[in-house]
Scaffold this motif. Structure first.
Motif, mmCIF file in Angstrom:
data_model
loop_
_atom_site.group_PDB
_atom_site.id
_atom_site.type_symbol
_atom_site.label_atom_id
_atom_site.label_comp_id
_atom_site.label_asym_id
_atom_site.label_seq_id
_atom_site.Cartn_x
_atom_site.Cartn_y
_atom_site.Cartn_z
ATOM 1 N N LYS A 149 -1.435 35.693 11.903
ATOM 2 C CA LYS A 149 -0.497 34.829 11.181
ATOM 3 C C LYS A 149 -1.220 33.599 10.631
ATOM 4 N N CYS A 150 -0.745 33.122 9.499
ATOM 5 C CA CYS A 150 -1.315 31.910 8.899
ATOM 6 C C CYS A 150 -0.193 31.063 8.329
ATOM 7 N N GLU A 151 -0.301 29.776 8.608
ATOM 8 C CA GLU A 151 0.689 28.822 8.100
ATOM 9 C C GLU A 151 -0.032 27.583 7.591
ATOM 10 N N GLN A 152 0.426 27.051 6.486
ATOM 11 C CA GLN A 152 -0.139 25.785 5.991
ATOM 12 C C GLN A 152 0.993 24.794 5.753
ATOM 13 N N ASN A 153 0.719 23.536 6.099
ATOM 14 C CA ASN A 153 1.730 22.485 5.938
ATOM 15 C C ASN A 153 1.322 21.469 4.879
ATOM 16 N N LEU A 154 0.515 21.930 3.916
ATOM 17 C CA LEU A 154 -0.008 21.042 2.881
ATOM 18 C C LEU A 154 0.793 21.105 1.597
ATOM 19 N N GLY A 155 1.796 21.979 1.558
ATOM 20 C CA GLY A 155 2.575 22.127 0.334
ATOM 21 C C GLY A 155 1.824 22.857 -0.770
ATOM 22 N N HIS A 156 0.766 23.576 -0.411
ATOM 23 C CA HIS A 156 -0.021 24.310 -1.403
ATOM 24 C C HIS A 156 0.730 25.545 -1.894
ATOM 25 N N ASP A 157 0.396 25.976 -3.113
ATOM 26 C CA ASP A 157 1.086 27.142 -3.671
ATOM 27 C C ASP A 157 0.224 28.398 -3.659
ATOM 28 N N THR A 158 -1.042 28.271 -3.287
ATOM 29 C CA THR A 158 -1.944 29.417 -3.262
ATOM 30 C C THR A 158 -2.522 29.585 -1.868
ATOM 31 N N MET A 159 -2.505 30.816 -1.378
ATOM 32 C CA MET A 159 -3.068 31.112 -0.059
ATOM 33 C C MET A 159 -3.975 32.325 -0.162
ATOM 34 N N TYR A 160 -4.936 32.394 0.750
ATOM 35 C CA TYR A 160 -5.980 33.419 0.685
ATOM 36 C C TYR A 160 -6.272 33.991 2.070
ATOM 37 N N TRP A 161 -6.807 35.195 2.051
ATOM 38 C CA TRP A 161 -7.483 35.739 3.225
ATOM 39 C C TRP A 161 -8.918 36.065 2.833
ATOM 40 N N TYR A 162 -9.845 35.592 3.672
ATOM 41 C CA TYR A 162 -11.258 35.880 3.511
ATOM 42 C C TYR A 162 -11.765 36.587 4.761
ATOM 43 N N LYS A 163 -12.739 37.465 4.569
ATOM 44 C CA LYS A 163 -13.384 38.146 5.686
ATOM 45 C C LYS A 163 -14.835 37.678 5.759
ATOM 46 N N GLN A 164 -15.255 37.258 6.946
ATOM 47 C CA GLN A 164 -16.644 36.869 7.141
ATOM 48 C C GLN A 164 -17.373 38.045 7.755
ATOM 49 N N ASP A 165 -18.354 38.557 7.036
ATOM 50 C CA ASP A 165 -19.053 39.736 7.559
ATOM 51 C C ASP A 165 -20.132 39.320 8.560
ATOM 52 N N SER A 166 -20.880 40.295 9.020
ATOM 53 C CA SER A 166 -21.857 40.053 10.093
ATOM 54 C C SER A 166 -22.951 39.088 9.657
ATOM 55 N N LYS A 167 -23.155 38.952 8.352
ATOM 56 C CA LYS A 167 -24.173 38.024 7.846
ATOM 57 C C LYS A 167 -23.560 36.676 7.457
ATOM 58 N N LYS A 168 -22.374 36.411 7.940
ATOM 59 C CA LYS A 168 -21.655 35.151 7.699
ATOM 60 C C LYS A 168 -21.212 34.986 6.247
ATOM 61 N N PHE A 169 -21.195 36.050 5.476
ATOM 62 C CA PHE A 169 -20.789 35.979 4.072
ATOM 63 C C PHE A 169 -19.269 36.034 3.978
ATOM 64 N N LEU A 170 -18.686 35.067 3.268
ATOM 65 C CA LEU A 170 -17.240 35.018 3.080
ATOM 66 C C LEU A 170 -16.834 35.827 1.857
ATOM 67 N N LYS A 171 -16.004 36.857 2.074
ATOM 68 C CA LYS A 171 -15.567 37.695 0.951
ATOM 69 C C LYS A 171 -14.069 37.573 0.778
ATOM 70 N N ILE A 172 -13.627 37.377 -0.449
ATOM 71 C CA ILE A 172 -12.193 37.301 -0.715
ATOM 72 C C ILE A 172 -11.557 38.663 -0.463
#
Lengths: 115, 114
Positions: free
Chosen positions: A22-45
């Motif tokens: 679960k993910c929640e944000q209280n910043l009033g933002h209109d865009t949310m994302y999920w990223y996966k960090q692979d074994s080499k610490k690379f963040l992928k959308i």
């Protein structure tokens, strides 16, 4: 108050199970994302949502299904978990100003381990 | 996913040294370039967002420049301190995804020793 919060922080589960993060944000933002960090610490959308609408789906297996019940929440459900799904998953949010994404705020990450 | 290259992959400097890293990205249909600082066991935190060619941003001892025509950005740290040790990520947004996705590089890992 935490700006972007994810639960759980750690998740250990067996192959074949279904789990949600679960993910929640209280910043009033209109865009949310999920990223996966692979074994080499690379963040992928993985996914991007704007005003509860799916905008980006980056060739993620359809076992992964995001759900945005409202602008403040973006949950990630994963069916039939596989060993290769083990990773750290980060939720983030930002505000769109026209075509520009302002800086993203990240949650603390969820370390998923599939055994 | 569009290719973002960061160099060097890692860097080890002494306290007080100044250093800089490079981020290269496709120059066409550019929207914005972001820099993030990522400390171990924490979440990435934004440093700068830059949009215009020639932009320069500064926050304390850290500054960044942007060249959208040739597709690169530099991050500078003046007088490095041990607390600057972290991975520095750049990310850019592009018209192919209408600016809705940050495409990250693999980061530059900086270690500053006293």
């Amino acid at each position: 108050d935490t700006a972007v919060s994810q639960t759980p922080k750690y998740l250990v589960t067996q192959m074949g199970n279904d789990k949600s993060i679960k993910c929640e944000q209280n910043l009033g933002h209109d865009t949310m994302y999920w990223y996966k960090q692979d074994s080499k610490k690379f963040l992928k959308i993985m996914f991007s949502y704007n005003n509860k609408e799916l905008i980006i789906n980056e060739t993620v297996p359809n076992r992964f299904s995001p759900k945005s019940p409202d602008k403040a929440h973006l949950n990630l459900h994963i069916n039939s978990l596989e060993l290769g799904d083990s990773a750290v998953y980060f939720c983030a949010s930002s505000r769109m100003k026209g075509r520009l994404n302002t800086e993203a705020f990240f949650g603390q990450g969820t370390r998923l381990t599939v055994v | 996913i569009l290719n973002v290259e960061q160099s060097p992959q890692s860097l080890h400097v002494q306290e007080g040294d100044s250093t800089n890293f490079t981020c290269s990205f496709p120059s066409s249909n550019f929207y914005a370039l972001h820099w993030y600082r990522w400390e171990t066991a924490k979440s990435p935190e934004a440093l700068f967002v830059m949009t215009l060619n020639g932009d320069e941003k500064k926050k304390g001892r850290i500054s960044a420049t942007l060249n959208t025509k040739e597709g690169y950005s530099y991050l500078y740290i003046k007088g490095s301190q041990p607390e600057d040790s972290a991975t520095y990520l750049c990310a850019f947004t592009h018209s192919s995804n209408s600016g809705y996705a940050l495409n990250f590089g693999k980061g530059t890992s900086l270690l500053v020793t006293p």
